[in-house]
Scaffold this motif. Sequence first.
Motif, mmCIF file in Angstrom:
data_model
loop_
_atom_site.group_PDB
_atom_site.id
_atom_site.type_symbol
_atom_site.label_atom_id
_atom_site.label_comp_id
_atom_site.label_asym_id
_atom_site.label_seq_id
_atom_site.Cartn_x
_atom_site.Cartn_y
_atom_site.Cartn_z
ATOM 1 N N GLY A 17 21.511 -19.291 -82.558
ATOM 2 C CA GLY A 17 21.431 -18.639 -81.261
ATOM 3 C C GLY A 17 20.543 -19.399 -80.315
ATOM 4 O O GLY A 17 19.978 -20.431 -80.674
ATOM 5 N N ASP B 187 27.378 -13.867 -79.709
ATOM 6 C CA ASP B 187 27.274 -12.431 -79.446
ATOM 7 C C ASP B 187 25.902 -12.169 -78.821
ATOM 8 O O ASP B 187 25.212 -13.099 -78.437
ATOM 9 C CB ASP B 187 27.481 -11.641 -80.750
ATOM 10 N N ASP B 188 25.520 -10.912 -78.685
ATOM 11 C CA ASP B 188 24.221 -10.626 -78.087
ATOM 12 C C ASP B 188 23.077 -11.104 -78.973
ATOM 13 O O ASP B 188 21.981 -11.379 -78.499
ATOM 14 C CB ASP B 188 24.071 -9.125 -77.829
ATOM 15 N N ALA B 189 23.327 -11.162 -80.266
ATOM 16 C CA ALA B 189 22.302 -11.597 -81.214
ATOM 17 C C ALA B 189 22.981 -12.192 -82.436
ATOM 18 O O ALA B 189 24.156 -11.953 -82.678
ATOM 19 C CB ALA B 189 21.427 -10.406 -81.614
ATOM 20 N N ALA B 190 22.224 -12.971 -83.188
ATOM 21 C CA ALA B 190 22.719 -13.479 -84.465
ATOM 22 C C ALA B 190 22.497 -12.421 -85.528
ATOM 23 O O ALA B 190 21.647 -11.541 -85.374
ATOM 24 C CB ALA B 190 21.974 -14.758 -84.835
ATOM 25 N N VAL B 191 23.267 -12.477 -86.606
ATOM 26 C CA VAL B 191 23.093 -11.522 -87.702
ATOM 27 C C VAL B 191 22.795 -12.291 -88.986
ATOM 28 O O VAL B 191 23.513 -13.222 -89.347
ATOM 29 C CB VAL B 191 24.348 -10.649 -87.890
ATOM 30 N N ILE B 192 21.722 -11.867 -89.638
ATOM 31 C CA ILE B 192 21.242 -12.555 -90.836
ATOM 32 C C ILE B 192 21.120 -11.559 -91.982
ATOM 33 O O ILE B 192 20.713 -10.415 -91.780
ATOM 34 C CB ILE B 192 19.857 -13.181 -90.553
ATOM 35 N N THR C 270 19.571 -8.316 -90.522
ATOM 36 C CA THR C 270 18.610 -8.685 -89.486
ATOM 37 C C THR C 270 19.368 -9.250 -88.285
ATOM 38 O O THR C 270 20.237 -10.096 -88.470
ATOM 39 C CB THR C 270 17.645 -9.758 -90.025
ATOM 40 N N VAL C 271 19.055 -8.789 -87.093
ATOM 41 C CA VAL C 271 19.649 -9.427 -85.914
ATOM 42 C C VAL C 271 18.528 -10.140 -85.146
ATOM 43 O O VAL C 271 17.399 -9.667 -85.101
ATOM 44 C CB VAL C 271 20.400 -8.430 -84.985
ATOM 45 N N VAL C 272 18.865 -11.288 -84.595
ATOM 46 C CA VAL C 272 17.869 -12.125 -83.915
ATOM 47 C C VAL C 272 18.420 -12.564 -82.567
ATOM 48 O O VAL C 272 19.551 -13.035 -82.486
ATOM 49 C CB VAL C 272 17.545 -13.385 -84.741
ATOM 50 N N THR C 273 17.618 -12.419 -81.529
ATOM 51 C CA THR C 273 18.060 -12.844 -80.203
ATOM 52 C C THR C 273 16.878 -13.436 -79.456
ATOM 53 O O THR C 273 15.727 -13.087 -79.720
ATOM 54 C CB THR C 273 18.680 -11.672 -79.428
ATOM 55 N N ASP D 35 36.555 -12.233 -76.584
ATOM 56 C CA ASP D 35 36.197 -12.219 -78.000
ATOM 57 C C ASP D 35 37.081 -11.258 -78.798
ATOM 58 O O ASP D 35 37.288 -11.447 -79.997
ATOM 59 C CB ASP D 35 34.714 -11.833 -78.189
ATOM 60 N N ASP E 167 19.271 -6.809 -75.849
ATOM 61 C CA ASP E 167 20.269 -7.547 -76.634
ATOM 62 C C ASP E 167 20.381 -6.997 -78.054
ATOM 63 O O ASP E 167 21.451 -7.033 -78.661
ATOM 64 C CB ASP E 167 19.905 -9.038 -76.702
ATOM 65 N N VAL F 228 26.404 -14.179 -88.721
ATOM 66 C CA VAL F 228 26.970 -14.429 -87.398
ATOM 67 C C VAL F 228 26.008 -15.329 -86.633
ATOM 68 O O VAL F 228 24.793 -15.063 -86.597
ATOM 69 C CB VAL F 228 27.158 -13.117 -86.616
ATOM 70 N N ALA G 265 22.351 -3.897 -77.895
ATOM 71 C CA ALA G 265 23.754 -4.255 -77.643
ATOM 72 C C ALA G 265 24.485 -4.621 -78.935
ATOM 73 O O ALA G 265 25.705 -4.694 -78.973
ATOM 74 C CB ALA G 265 23.837 -5.404 -76.640
ATOM 75 N N MET G 266 23.723 -4.842 -80.022
ATOM 76 C CA MET G 266 24.332 -5.056 -81.340
ATOM 77 C C MET G 266 24.408 -3.719 -82.090
ATOM 78 O O MET G 266 24.801 -3.680 -83.246
ATOM 79 C CB MET G 266 23.508 -6.038 -82.178
ATOM 80 N N ARG H 289 31.042 -8.124 -80.129
ATOM 81 C CA ARG H 289 31.822 -8.120 -78.887
ATOM 82 C C ARG H 289 33.313 -8.167 -79.194
ATOM 83 O O ARG H 289 34.130 -8.067 -78.297
ATOM 84 C CB ARG H 289 31.461 -9.355 -78.053
#
Lengths: 348, 348
Positions: free
Chosen positions: B132, B40-45, A52-55, A252, A86, B36, A89-90, A160
């Motif tokens: 984030g 970065d552009d987003a957090a990773v879960i 899961t990505v969260v922004t 980075d 965003d 993460v 971008a991941m 990044r």
Amino acid sequence: MQENNAKGTDISTLGEFGLIKHLTKNIKLKHESSNVGVGDDAAVIDCKNKKTVVTTDLLVEGIHFDLMYTPLRHLGYKAIVVNVSDVYAMNAEPKQVTVSLAISKRFTLEAIDEIYEGINMACEKYNVDLVGGDTTSSLTGLCISVTAIGEADEDQIAYRSGAKANDLICVSGNLGAAYAGLQLLDREKRIFENNPEIQPDLTGHDYILERQLKPEARKDIFESLQDAKIVPTAMIDVSDGLSSELFHICEDSKVGCQIYEEKIPIDYETHKMAEELNMNYSVFALNGGEDYELLFTVPLDKFDAIEEMEDVKVIGHITNESKGKYLVTRDGVEIELQAQGWNPIKED
Amino acid sequence: MQENNAKGTDISTLGEFGLIKHLTKNIKLKHESSNVGVGDDAAVIDCKNKKTVVTTDLLVEGIHFDLMYTPLRHLGYKAIVVNVSDVYAMNAEPKQVTVSLAISKRFTLEAIDEIYEGINMACEKYNVDLVGGDTTSSLTGLCISVTAIGEADEDQIAYRSGAKANDLICVSGNLGAAYAGLQLLDREKRIFENNPEIQPDLTGHDYILERQLKPEARKDIFESLQDAKIVPTAMIDVSDGLSSELFHICEDSKVGCQIYEEKIPIDYETHKMAEELNMNYSVFALNGGEDYELLFTVPLDKFDAIEEMEDVKVIGHITNESKGKYLVTRDGVEIELQAQGWNPIKED
């Protein structure tokens, strides 16, 4: 120019719960992973085997947008776009968003509906579910906070930090157009404020205005990369200007870079606007912001695949960290890049 | 009373990236699932086999807090608490948060550090990772937007919609204290504004002040429920007053309810404050807000287990929908409940 105090329904007639009901009554969840949307203490998402990505991004009136020239529908649209950008971008696929809104009494129900029309339009376009949020009042300006959630297989995520020496530096679309649009809108606003009789002259600038007021995220580039089975070694979206984003990747990834001014894609209207304002159009691309293009690096052997990709340009290459970060100008002069992105922590 | 314009470091000296670096330099991720965090552009879960719950809240200066009497450290703490409370209300365990902050120029770096001290303290206490966020400026008030992410097994999630006739209605802690604290602070503020020579008199009110300024979420009750292997049939956190939350459960579950005024837990200080203000203390519990206690329903056969649970009281039971929603007063009179929660969409 637009007026936001048109007559309409006073939101206090609905109350908080009435307003939430009104705003959420037509929401239909599109994704299997969106188990539960608005209406409980929290949304419930099923991410199965994916990461899961969260922004999150916060847009504040007077800092990120000026309601004098920003249609509310576009504002709602943009608030979603900057967040899904965003996620792309991941190298991940956006699936859900939450939206929090702080609104002052001067907004009517119809005005809020316009913001949500834009939000819903963007959710449709980018295929994301609106699963939650918060609506509250504000004593002063309008404030929109969006959190976007996306998913990706672990080995597909582009950070990044993965750029290596000799990687190609690629960028989608063209740069500086949104900043050119902002310059135009600010100029016409000043003219209008000095003399309200003069109507703003925006003809012939449709493209840069749209880039500023209703930007798009590069879903198509994300898909092209999937189709070509390319996972960028590093990726970022261009929200603060090319220069600033290159700094992020280089720092980075602990590498340097060399880009070529003549290769930076710039639209004709951006050129024209820079000329009208006696400014250097490359500065628009390097230090302007809000392009929401994707900037990414790929190994050298992907050159042919990238060349075949629509709307992607190679603008330079990654070097060893000790080589520094350089722009080669049209005259062949090497200039060290400065990380002066668009800064929302204003000094004035 | 507090002043926020003390001398200190101007944030413009750091710039956005400098500020972000400063604020995030000490973050250590605690959870394996936080792959993460910021940067970065987003957090990773990684949510593996669990369901993900997501909730978001926006706190706005002048609406949700008054900086005249809210210490910044407490404000940061509260911003996290109100969000993790929503995660517990799903019977899920909070794991990650993102924090967006809009700050005006009158805030120094030291002031922002204070907000983050509170944020970090709450992250520590509730065992969540700050993964984030976004930091931007504001032309006017301070604005904090938090999104909390939690996880739960599918069969553990407690919605608002599962209450059945004859279920017991239970509530943790006591109600109305935060509202009593707010009444006190507002009274002392008015006295101070009318005559700055008079120092506010807050002695003997520590408990209700703490409930207003530095509330806690009921991690302990979430854990007690786990230990007792009880999954509530419905659960919600009390943020808008008991009456309003009962309405949510009853409407979503399509049931009625009967609660007993004499069983509503109210602290001695709340009583005392209501008396001082010539108000009914039950009104504080029913229509006050920001208690962040857990209100939940369990099947009748869990009565003994609930009785054994520390700091949980049974206040009534669920009825058929046709029976309506009633409060039985101390004198045995049945009064229909009104859903007049605390309303952040102010009418004035």
